[in-house]
Design a protein around this motif. Structure first.
Motif, PDB file in Angstrom:
ATOM      1  N   LEU A 250       0.819  -1.213   0.000  1.00 46.20           N
ATOM      2  CA  LEU A 250       0.000   0.000   0.000  1.00 46.20           C
ATOM      3  C   LEU A 250       0.850   1.260   0.000  1.00 46.20           C
ATOM      4  CD1 LEU A 250      -2.868  -1.005   2.431  1.00 46.20           C
ATOM      5  CD2 LEU A 250      -2.943  -0.842  -0.054  1.00 46.20           C
ATOM      6  N   VAL A 251       1.951   1.233   0.734  1.00 48.64           N
ATOM      7  CA  VAL A 251       2.861   2.390   0.757  1.00 48.64           C
ATOM      8  C   VAL A 251       3.477   2.599  -0.624  1.00 48.64           C
ATOM      9  CG1 VAL A 251       5.015   3.274   1.732  1.00 48.64           C
ATOM     10  CG2 VAL A 251       3.325   2.182   3.217  1.00 48.64           C
TER      11      VAL A 251
ATOM     12  N   GLY B  36       2.861   5.816  -3.037  1.00 45.79           N
ATOM     13  CA  GLY B  36       3.987   6.589  -3.577  1.00 45.79           C
ATOM     14  C   GLY B  36       3.915   6.705  -5.091  1.00 45.79           C
ATOM     15  N   LEU B  37       3.551   5.609  -5.758  1.00 46.05           N
ATOM     16  CA  LEU B  37       3.421   5.645  -7.210  1.00 46.05           C
ATOM     17  C   LEU B  37       2.274   6.552  -7.643  1.00 46.05           C
ATOM     18  CD1 LEU B  37       4.034   1.908  -8.140  1.00 46.05           C
ATOM     19  CD2 LEU B  37       5.510   3.857  -8.636  1.00 46.05           C
TER      20      LEU B  37
ATOM     21  N   VAL C 290       0.424  11.584 -10.139  1.00 39.63           N
ATOM     22  CA  VAL C 290      -0.337  12.841 -10.094  1.00 39.63           C
ATOM     23  C   VAL C 290       0.595  14.032 -10.271  1.00 39.63           C
ATOM     24  CG1 VAL C 290      -1.689  14.328  -8.557  1.00 39.63           C
ATOM     25  CG2 VAL C 290      -2.232  11.892  -8.743  1.00 39.63           C
ATOM     26  N   LEU C 291       1.750  13.992  -9.652  1.00 40.66           N
ATOM     27  CA  LEU C 291       2.717  15.083  -9.778  1.00 40.66           C
ATOM     28  C   LEU C 291       3.215  15.228 -11.212  1.00 40.66           C
ATOM     29  CD1 LEU C 291       4.391  17.197  -8.191  1.00 40.66           C
ATOM     30  CD2 LEU C 291       6.144  15.444  -7.980  1.00 40.66           C
TER      31      LEU C 291
END
Length: 61
Positions: free
Chosen positions: A4-5, A9-10, A15-16
């Motif tokens: 999940l982490v 992060g992905l 989004v960035l």
């Protein structure tokens, strides 16, 4: 939990990158897009052949 982490992060990175490319990206003309498409196809083919060779070498032929 680690999965999940990693997925979070992905997602944040995606989004960035999308927001930055929409804001600061400039459109390409058709000629440049065609040239980059040809280069990308060659690179994908080379990577595919390299992976087949690595698989063949690691598995013992």
């Amino acid at each position: 939990m680690k999965l999940l982490v990693i997925l979070l992060g992905l997602l944040v990175a995606l989004v960035l990158v999308v927001s930055l490319t929409e804001r600061f990206g400039k459109p390409m003309d058709a000629q440049k897009q065609s040239r980059l498409s040809k280069v990308a196809m060659v690179l994908v083919f080379v990577l595919l052949i390299a992976q087949v060779i690595l698989y063949w070498v690691r598995s013992g032929g």
